[in-house]
Design a protein around this motif. Structure first.
Motif, PDB file in Angstrom:
ATOM      1  N   ALA A 178       1.011  -1.138  -0.134  1.00 22.90           N
ATOM      2  CA  ALA A 178       0.015   0.132  -0.009  1.00 22.90           C
ATOM      3  C   ALA A 178       0.937   1.128  -0.034  1.00 22.90           C
ATOM      4  O   ALA A 178       1.780   1.486   0.609  1.00 22.90           O
ATOM      5  CB  ALA A 178      -0.795   0.052   1.169  1.00 22.90           C
ATOM      6  N   SER A 181      -2.621   7.550   0.991  1.00 21.05           N
ATOM      7  CA  SER A 181      -3.432   8.787   0.202  1.00 21.05           C
ATOM      8  C   SER A 181      -3.162   9.637   1.173  1.00 21.05           C
ATOM      9  O   SER A 181      -2.359   9.558   2.231  1.00 21.05           O
ATOM     10  CB  SER A 181      -4.816   8.159   0.303  1.00 21.05           C
ATOM     11  OG  SER A 181      -5.535   8.158   1.625  1.00 21.05           O
ATOM     12  N   ILE A 238      -6.842   3.585  -5.821  1.00 22.43           N
ATOM     13  CA  ILE A 238      -7.887   3.314  -4.919  1.00 22.43           C
ATOM     14  C   ILE A 238      -8.951   4.504  -5.064  1.00 22.43           C
ATOM     15  O   ILE A 238      -8.595   5.672  -4.270  1.00 22.43           O
ATOM     16  CB  ILE A 238      -7.496   2.721  -3.508  1.00 22.43           C
ATOM     17  CG1 ILE A 238      -6.458   1.605  -3.443  1.00 22.43           C
ATOM     18  CG2 ILE A 238      -8.908   2.424  -2.729  1.00 22.43           C
ATOM     19  CD1 ILE A 238      -6.833   0.416  -4.600  1.00 22.43           C
ATOM     20  N   LEU A 243     -11.200  -0.175  -1.750  1.00 26.11           N
ATOM     21  CA  LEU A 243     -10.155  -1.398  -2.086  1.00 26.11           C
ATOM     22  C   LEU A 243     -11.366  -2.630  -2.574  1.00 26.11           C
ATOM     23  O   LEU A 243     -10.853  -3.219  -3.437  1.00 26.11           O
ATOM     24  CB  LEU A 243      -9.879  -2.103  -0.933  1.00 26.11           C
ATOM     25  CG  LEU A 243      -8.676  -1.229  -0.112  1.00 26.11           C
ATOM     26  CD1 LEU A 243      -8.192  -1.516   1.313  1.00 26.11           C
ATOM     27  CD2 LEU A 243      -7.163  -1.151  -0.852  1.00 26.11           C
ATOM     28  N   VAL A 247      -9.265  -3.088  -6.324  1.00 22.16           N
ATOM     29  CA  VAL A 247      -8.162  -3.924  -6.462  1.00 22.16           C
ATOM     30  C   VAL A 247      -8.676  -5.090  -7.246  1.00 22.16           C
ATOM     31  O   VAL A 247      -7.864  -5.764  -8.053  1.00 22.16           O
ATOM     32  CB  VAL A 247      -7.891  -4.737  -4.910  1.00 22.16           C
ATOM     33  CG1 VAL A 247      -7.051  -5.866  -5.068  1.00 22.16           C
ATOM     34  CG2 VAL A 247      -7.331  -3.385  -3.993  1.00 22.16           C
ATOM     35  N   ILE A 259      -5.911  -9.387   1.965  1.00 19.01           N
ATOM     36  CA  ILE A 259      -5.544  -8.012   2.552  1.00 19.01           C
ATOM     37  C   ILE A 259      -5.869  -8.178   3.904  1.00 19.01           C
ATOM     38  O   ILE A 259      -6.903  -8.447   4.400  1.00 19.01           O
ATOM     39  CB  ILE A 259      -6.062  -6.959   1.845  1.00 19.01           C
ATOM     40  CG1 ILE A 259      -5.528  -6.852   0.428  1.00 19.01           C
ATOM     41  CG2 ILE A 259      -5.584  -5.723   2.685  1.00 19.01           C
ATOM     42  CD1 ILE A 259      -6.198  -5.840  -0.362  1.00 19.01           C
ATOM     43  N   ILE A 264      -3.707  -1.765   7.702  1.00 19.04           N
ATOM     44  CA  ILE A 264      -3.915  -0.356   7.018  1.00 19.04           C
ATOM     45  C   ILE A 264      -4.166   0.884   8.168  1.00 19.04           C
ATOM     46  O   ILE A 264      -4.880   0.673   9.133  1.00 19.04           O
ATOM     47  CB  ILE A 264      -5.356  -0.691   6.458  1.00 19.04           C
ATOM     48  CG1 ILE A 264      -5.095  -1.425   5.094  1.00 19.04           C
ATOM     49  CG2 ILE A 264      -5.559   0.992   5.551  1.00 19.04           C
ATOM     50  CD1 ILE A 264      -6.493  -2.062   4.408  1.00 19.04           C
ATOM     51  N   ASN A 289     -11.036   5.444   0.385  1.00 20.05           N
ATOM     52  CA  ASN A 289      -9.931   4.538   0.208  1.00 20.05           C
ATOM     53  C   ASN A 289      -9.251   4.308   1.472  1.00 20.05           C
ATOM     54  O   ASN A 289      -8.190   3.397   1.594  1.00 20.05           O
ATOM     55  CB  ASN A 289      -8.775   5.473  -0.504  1.00 20.05           C
ATOM     56  CG  ASN A 289      -8.408   6.852   0.294  1.00 20.05           C
ATOM     57  OD1 ASN A 289      -7.919   6.908   1.189  1.00 20.05           O
ATOM     58  ND2 ASN A 289      -8.656   8.038  -0.459  1.00 20.05           N
ATOM     59  N   VAL A 292      -5.419   4.466   1.890  1.00 21.87           N
ATOM     60  CA  VAL A 292      -4.789   3.607   0.965  1.00 21.87           C
ATOM     61  C   VAL A 292      -5.037   4.142  -0.642  1.00 21.87           C
ATOM     62  O   VAL A 292      -5.949   4.089  -0.936  1.00 21.87           O
ATOM     63  CB  VAL A 292      -4.817   2.166   0.668  1.00 21.87           C
ATOM     64  CG1 VAL A 292      -3.965   1.342  -0.171  1.00 21.87           C
ATOM     65  CG2 VAL A 292      -4.553   1.409   2.107  1.00 21.87           C
ATOM     66  N   VAL A 295      -2.313   0.732  -4.752  1.00 21.47           N
ATOM     67  CA  VAL A 295      -2.031  -0.633  -4.062  1.00 21.47           C
ATOM     68  C   VAL A 295      -0.832  -1.354  -5.324  1.00 21.47           C
ATOM     69  O   VAL A 295      -1.329  -1.172  -6.467  1.00 21.47           O
ATOM     70  CB  VAL A 295      -3.183  -1.570  -4.308  1.00 21.47           C
ATOM     71  CG1 VAL A 295      -2.824  -3.179  -4.179  1.00 21.47           C
ATOM     72  CG2 VAL A 295      -4.027  -1.402  -2.910  1.00 21.47           C
ATOM     73  N   ALA A 313       5.479   3.592   2.164  1.00 20.58           N
ATOM     74  CA  ALA A 313       4.664   2.486   1.674  1.00 20.58           C
ATOM     75  C   ALA A 313       4.828   1.174   2.818  1.00 20.58           C
ATOM     76  O   ALA A 313       5.847   1.066   3.560  1.00 20.58           O
ATOM     77  CB  ALA A 313       5.124   1.956   0.459  1.00 20.58           C
ATOM     78  N   ILE A 316       0.737  -5.095   2.899  1.00 26.24           N
ATOM     79  CA  ILE A 316      -0.730  -5.518   3.593  1.00 26.24           C
ATOM     80  C   ILE A 316      -1.349  -6.665   3.282  1.00 26.24           C
ATOM     81  O   ILE A 316      -2.449  -6.949   3.764  1.00 26.24           O
ATOM     82  CB  ILE A 316      -1.754  -4.245   3.165  1.00 26.24           C
ATOM     83  CG1 ILE A 316      -1.847  -4.282   1.557  1.00 26.24           C
ATOM     84  CG2 ILE A 316      -1.397  -2.888   3.654  1.00 26.24           C
ATOM     85  CD1 ILE A 316      -3.067  -3.299   0.995  1.00 26.24           C
TER      86      ILE A 316
END
Length: 330
Positions: A178, A181, A238, A243, A247, A259, A264, A289, A292, A295, A313, A316
């Motif tokens: 991840a 954001s 995202i 997600l 994803v 995940i 997160i 999001n 995140v 991804v 980063a 996850i």
């Protein structure tokens, strides 16, 4: 007295003022590939230096986040949002943004507001080595109320055909990373505005609108820094649907992105929204999001390299076998 376009609510002079206020700044985004300036019927961009180039395009708007900006009279971040929502999408395929065009509609044009919005796009374009080569400003009385604005954009990027990232190389055992954001970005604001009706309330020592209007993070430098050093088999931006919806768009049939949601790092403002609105956890992850922004999927051998390159980063999850393309474990 005879009727005029101005008496019908359209002030052409204000449009000319807008162009004057942005023209020199827009020109700063141009490079040798841009063959003409603002004012032509179409914008020209020359492509060179690629063996088998594929153009990748994306279009998007800012959504009802605009309402927060308009009510707070803070317009500088909206242009960044517009560019980012388009450019981040094409980054998912490994493309480099080439040029961007914008569309700005309103009920009554204010050249200062319009210029502030476009200048945000200019700064975002410069940060992404992208040229702002054209746009349209539409004053439409009767369609929009005075003070209302709508903003959308269109971005075109380029990637070598044999370097396209589309998820097809994702395999069981790959790891999921991840990239955070910067906040809500530009999605879910209809719900945000319902739960937070007072944008001026104090949140973490400042007016709430300051937190809500933090612009969408730009991922161009992060993604291409990684691509120079390590392979990426899938990238998901995202956006709306969180997600859960984004994803699966990169996961091949028969595989599942498993995940660990406990890993997160959910921003405080989203935690407050969930608590205050009594919103179900699954609804939150299916709307926002949740901290995140991007991804990445890569093989296990390159995880440490990527985490070194991208300081914020973190890992996850991993790719497993399964009929569902995502398994978000709480």
């Amino acid at each position: 007295m005879s009727n005029t376009y101005k008496s019908a609510g359209v002030d052409k002079e204000e449009g000319y003022k807008t162009v004057d206020k942005i023209k020199s700044a827009v020109a700063e985004t141009h490079n040798k590939n841009v063959l003409n300036n603002l004012g032509s019927f179409g914008a020209f961009y020359e492509i060179a230096g690629y063996k088998n180039p594929v153009l990748v395009s994306g279009t998007d708007g800012v959504g009802t986040k605009l309402k927060v900006a308009l009510d707070s009279k803070k317009y500088d971040s909206i242009g960044v949002d517009c560019f980012a929502m388009c450019a981040n999408d094409i980054l998912c395929h490994g493309a480099k943004p080439l040029f961007f065009l914008d569309y700005l509609a309103c009920g009554k044009l204010d050249s200062d507001i319009a210029a502030e919005i476009v200048l945000g796009m200019v700064e975002a374009c410069k940060d992404n080595n992208c040229a702002l080569i054209g746009g349209e400003t539409a004053e439409m009385p009767g369609m929009y109320q005075p003070g209302d604005y709508d903003v959308a954009g269109f971005c075109v990027g380029i990637v070598e055909k044999d370097e396209i990232i589309d998820g097809s190389r994702i395999r069981k055992g790959n790891k999921i990373i991840a990239i955070p954001s910067s906040g809500f970005h530009s999605n879910g604001f209809s719900l945000v505005r319902k739960i937070f009706p007072d944008f001026n309330e104090t949140f973490e020592g400042q007016p709430l609108y300051e937190t809500l209007l933090v612009p969408t993070r730009l991922y161009y430098k992060d993604i291409h820094k990684v691509l120079e050093e390590a392979p990426l088999y899938g990238i998901a931006h995202i956006t709306g649907g969180g997600l859960y919806e984004n994803v699966p768009r990169i996961i091949p049939e028969g595989l599942c992105a498993t995940i660990d949601a406990s890993k997160i790092k959910v921003p405080a403002v989203m935690q407050e929204l969930e608590k205050r609105g009594n919103i179900d956890h699954t609804e939150m992850f299916g709307t926002f999001n949740m901290g995140v922004g991007m991804v990445l999927v890569t093989d296990e051998n390159h995880v440490d390299k990527i985490l070194d390159l991208l300081e914020d980063a973190y890992e996850i999850g991993e790719i497993t076998e399964g009929s569902e393309k995502i398994d978000l474990q709480f």
